[in-house]
Design a protein around this motif. Structure first.
Motif, PDB file in Angstrom:
ATOM      1  N   LEU A  83     -12.394  -1.543  10.009  1.00 14.73           N
ATOM      2  CA  LEU A  83     -10.964  -1.675   9.712  1.00 14.73           C
ATOM      3  C   LEU A  83     -10.733  -2.435   8.408  1.00 14.73           C
ATOM      4  O   LEU A  83      -9.879  -2.043   7.605  1.00 14.73           O
ATOM      5  N   ILE A  84     -11.488  -3.492   8.196  1.00 14.13           N
ATOM      6  CA  ILE A  84     -11.357  -4.257   6.940  1.00 14.13           C
ATOM      7  C   ILE A  84     -11.684  -3.357   5.753  1.00 14.13           C
ATOM      8  O   ILE A  84     -10.969  -3.356   4.741  1.00 14.13           O
ATOM      9  N   GLU A  85     -12.741  -2.571   5.865  1.00 18.62           N
ATOM     10  CA  GLU A  85     -13.134  -1.681   4.768  1.00 18.62           C
ATOM     11  C   GLU A  85     -12.095  -0.596   4.530  1.00 18.62           C
ATOM     12  O   GLU A  85     -11.766  -0.290   3.378  1.00 18.62           O
ATOM     13  N   ILE A  86     -11.547  -0.022   5.595  1.00 16.80           N
ATOM     14  CA  ILE A  86     -10.523   1.023   5.448  1.00 16.80           C
ATOM     15  C   ILE A  86      -9.277   0.457   4.773  1.00 16.80           C
ATOM     16  O   ILE A  86      -8.715   1.082   3.872  1.00 16.80           O
ATOM     17  N   VAL A  87      -8.852  -0.720   5.196  1.00 23.70           N
ATOM     18  CA  VAL A  87      -7.665  -1.343   4.595  1.00 23.70           C
ATOM     19  C   VAL A  87      -7.921  -1.649   3.117  1.00 23.70           C
ATOM     20  O   VAL A  87      -7.072  -1.381   2.255  1.00 23.70           O
ATOM     21  N   ALA A  88      -9.094  -2.197   2.801  1.00 28.66           N
ATOM     22  CA  ALA A  88      -9.418  -2.507   1.403  1.00 28.66           C
ATOM     23  C   ALA A  88      -9.451  -1.239   0.554  1.00 28.66           C
ATOM     24  O   ALA A  88      -8.898  -1.211  -0.551  1.00 28.66           O
ATOM     25  N   ILE A  89     -10.062  -0.185   1.067  1.00 30.37           N
ATOM     26  CA  ILE A  89     -10.113   1.082   0.339  1.00 30.37           C
ATOM     27  C   ILE A  89      -8.705   1.616   0.110  1.00 30.37           C
ATOM     28  O   ILE A  89      -8.362   2.025  -1.005  1.00 30.37           O
ATOM     29  N   ALA A  90      -7.891   1.605   1.150  1.00 32.74           N
ATOM     30  CA  ALA A  90      -6.525   2.132   1.029  1.00 32.74           C
ATOM     31  C   ALA A  90      -5.710   1.342   0.009  1.00 32.74           C
ATOM     32  O   ALA A  90      -5.015   1.925  -0.830  1.00 32.74           O
ATOM     33  N   LEU A  91      -5.799   0.018   0.063  1.00 28.75           N
ATOM     34  CA  LEU A  91      -5.040  -0.812  -0.886  1.00 28.75           C
ATOM     35  C   LEU A  91      -5.531  -0.642  -2.315  1.00 28.75           C
ATOM     36  O   LEU A  91      -4.724  -0.511  -3.243  1.00 28.75           O
ATOM     37  N   LEU A  92      -6.841  -0.631  -2.498  1.00 32.34           N
ATOM     38  CA  LEU A  92      -7.377  -0.492  -3.851  1.00 32.34           C
ATOM     39  C   LEU A  92      -7.098   0.893  -4.430  1.00 32.34           C
ATOM     40  O   LEU A  92      -6.775   1.025  -5.613  1.00 32.34           O
ATOM     41  N   GLU A  93      -7.200   1.918  -3.601  1.00 29.96           N
ATOM     42  CA  GLU A  93      -6.900   3.271  -4.090  1.00 29.96           C
ATOM     43  C   GLU A  93      -5.412   3.421  -4.393  1.00 29.96           C
ATOM     44  O   GLU A  93      -5.032   4.024  -5.397  1.00 29.96           O
ATOM     45  N   ALA A  94      -4.558   2.845  -3.548  1.00 32.95           N
ATOM     46  CA  ALA A  94      -3.116   2.880  -3.825  1.00 32.95           C
ATOM     47  C   ALA A  94      -2.812   2.143  -5.128  1.00 32.95           C
ATOM     48  O   ALA A  94      -2.020   2.620  -5.950  1.00 32.95           O
ATOM     49  N   ALA A  95      -3.455   1.002  -5.328  1.00 31.63           N
ATOM     50  CA  ALA A  95      -3.254   0.246  -6.571  1.00 31.63           C
ATOM     51  C   ALA A  95      -3.752   1.040  -7.763  1.00 31.63           C
ATOM     52  O   ALA A  95      -3.086   1.107  -8.805  1.00 31.63           O
ATOM     53  N   ARG A  96      -4.905   1.671  -7.631  1.00 34.16           N
ATOM     54  CA  ARG A  96      -5.453   2.463  -8.740  1.00 34.16           C
ATOM     55  C   ARG A  96      -4.507   3.588  -9.122  1.00 34.16           C
ATOM     56  O   ARG A  96      -4.224   3.802 -10.294  1.00 34.16           O
ATOM     57  N   ARG A  97      -3.967   4.261  -8.127  1.00 38.59           N
ATOM     58  CA  ARG A  97      -3.065   5.392  -8.409  1.00 38.59           C
ATOM     59  C   ARG A  97      -1.701   4.936  -8.914  1.00 38.59           C
ATOM     60  O   ARG A  97      -1.197   5.456  -9.892  1.00 38.59           O
ATOM     61  N   LYS A  98      -1.110   3.981  -8.232  1.00 43.43           N
ATOM     62  CA  LYS A  98       0.248   3.541  -8.567  1.00 43.43           C
ATOM     63  C   LYS A  98       0.280   2.757  -9.877  1.00 43.43           C
ATOM     64  O   LYS A  98       1.138   2.989 -10.716  1.00 43.43           O
ATOM     65  N   LEU A  99      -0.659   1.856 -10.045  1.00 45.59           N
ATOM     66  CA  LEU A  99      -0.659   1.040 -11.253  1.00 45.59           C
ATOM     67  C   LEU A  99      -1.085   1.868 -12.463  1.00 45.59           C
ATOM     68  O   LEU A  99      -0.740   1.550 -13.587  1.00 45.59           O
ATOM     69  N   GLY A 100      -1.808   2.948 -12.227  1.00 46.79           N
ATOM     70  CA  GLY A 100      -2.226   3.821 -13.305  1.00 46.79           C
ATOM     71  C   GLY A 100      -1.088   4.647 -13.886  1.00 46.79           C
ATOM     72  O   GLY A 100      -1.193   5.179 -14.979  1.00 46.79           O
ATOM     73  N   THR A 101       0.030   4.723 -13.145  1.00 47.62           N
ATOM     74  CA  THR A 101       1.176   5.506 -13.608  1.00 47.62           C
ATOM     75  C   THR A 101       2.363   4.620 -13.977  1.00 47.62           C
ATOM     76  O   THR A 101       3.417   5.110 -14.336  1.00 47.62           O
TER      77      THR A 101
END
Length: 129
Positions: free
Chosen positions: A106-124
């Motif tokens: 669960l910790i890994e899934i949450v970290a992946i989801a947050l980091l991927e969301a940040a990568r996508r959202k902050l990239g735009t």
């Protein structure tokens, strides 16, 4: 939303940095938290080098990627955490489900989801243009 994602990414990076420091300078204290045991002195080197180095590299990429205009760097910890998640899945399939495995997954899934969301959202975001 962007500020929250940037803060979440920085928090994850700082958490990884704390893990790196723990594994490098006090691996015996980290053994119980991560369910690993170094049976010999060279095992301590493995904890310091492999796990400490792993967490240190992830923290560097995560903290750097949380900066304005640098979100592409978050792809590195996302890919590495996906590899860890794959290993965790193999562990669960072969060794069975346990409470620590659920927690770590669960910790890994949450970290992946947050980091991927940040990568996508902050990239735009406008900050990076």
């Amino acid at each position: 939303m962007e500020k929250s994602l940037r803060i979440a990414a920085a928090f994850i990076g700082i958490s990884m940095l704390i893990g790196a420091i723990g594994f490098m300078f006090s691996p015996e204290a980290m053994e119980a938290q991560f369910s690993v045991v170094a049976s010999r002195v060279d095992g301590m080197g493995t904890l310091r080098g492999d796990l400490g180095g792993f967490f240190l590299a992830l923290s560097i990429f995560t903290l750097y990627g949380s900066r304005p205009g640098k979100s592409a760097w978050l792809a590195v910890p996302v890919v590495f955490l996906l590899a860890v998640l794959l290993g965790r899945t193999v562990h669960i399939l072969i060794d069975g489900l346990s409470q620590p495995a659920i927690r770590s997954t669960l910790i890994e899934i949450v970290a992946i989801a947050l980091l991927e969301a940040a990568r996508r959202k902050l990239g735009t975001s406008n900050e990076e243009n």
